[in-house]
Design a protein around this motif. Structure first.
Motif, PDB file in Angstrom:
ATOM      1  N   GLU A  52       0.811  -1.226   0.000  1.00  0.00           N
ATOM      2  CA  GLU A  52       0.000   0.000   0.000  1.00  0.00           C
ATOM      3  C   GLU A  52       0.843   1.275   0.000  1.00  0.00           C
ATOM      4  O   GLU A  52       0.373   2.329  -0.396  1.00  0.00           O
ATOM      5  CB  GLU A  52      -0.979   0.008   1.170  1.00  0.00           C
ATOM      6  N   GLY A  55       0.969   2.446  -3.374  1.00  0.00           N
ATOM      7  CA  GLY A  55      -0.324   3.005  -3.750  1.00  0.00           C
ATOM      8  C   GLY A  55      -0.436   4.459  -3.323  1.00  0.00           C
ATOM      9  O   GLY A  55      -0.984   5.293  -4.042  1.00  0.00           O
ATOM     10  N   ARG A  56       0.101   4.758  -2.146  1.00  0.00           N
ATOM     11  CA  ARG A  56       0.095   6.145  -1.676  1.00  0.00           C
ATOM     12  C   ARG A  56       0.990   7.020  -2.548  1.00  0.00           C
ATOM     13  O   ARG A  56       0.686   8.183  -2.808  1.00  0.00           O
ATOM     14  CB  ARG A  56       0.516   6.213  -0.209  1.00  0.00           C
ATOM     15  N   GLU A  81      -5.042  -2.549  -5.862  1.00  0.00           N
ATOM     16  CA  GLU A  81      -5.024  -2.547  -4.400  1.00  0.00           C
ATOM     17  C   GLU A  81      -4.324  -3.822  -3.926  1.00  0.00           C
ATOM     18  O   GLU A  81      -4.517  -4.888  -4.516  1.00  0.00           O
ATOM     19  CB  GLU A  81      -6.457  -2.489  -3.856  1.00  0.00           C
ATOM     20  N   ARG A  84      -5.383  -8.214   0.583  1.00  0.00           N
ATOM     21  CA  ARG A  84      -5.376  -8.152   2.057  1.00  0.00           C
ATOM     22  C   ARG A  84      -5.747  -9.492   2.689  1.00  0.00           C
ATOM     23  O   ARG A  84      -6.150  -9.545   3.835  1.00  0.00           O
ATOM     24  CB  ARG A  84      -6.350  -7.072   2.510  1.00  0.00           C
TER      25      ARG A  84
END
Length: 85
Positions: A52, A55-56, A81, A84
């Motif tokens: 992630e 992703g940021r 994404e 998870r």
């Protein structure tokens, strides 16, 4: 053709060859630069699907897009994404 005219013609031909070589070199440099950008972009997108943090990074980079033309390239696109599970 006088020797001066012949020399002038040779100089002009040499200038033309030089300009052609410069243009070819510049085209190769642009092609290599584009290839690097595509590879890095692909790596970033792949990494965002696994972590992630990346992703940021994509989110922050997307905020920097200022041209409408560039925004349109991302219409409907969603960054991957991380799984998870």
């Amino acid at each position: 053709m006088t020797p001066i005219e012949k020399a002038k013609q040779q100089v002009e031909q040499a200038k033309a060859r030089y300009q052609a070589l410069l243009a070819r070199q510049n085209a190769e440099e642009r092609k290599l630069d584009t290839r690097r950008k595509v590879i890095l972009g692909g790596l970033l997108i792949d990494a965002a699907g696994k972590d992630e943090r990346f992703g940021r990074v994509i989110d922050e980079l997307m905020k920097r897009i200022t041209r409408d033309h560039d925004h349109k390239a991302f219409e409907g696109w969603q960054k991957p994404e991380p799984d998870r599970s």
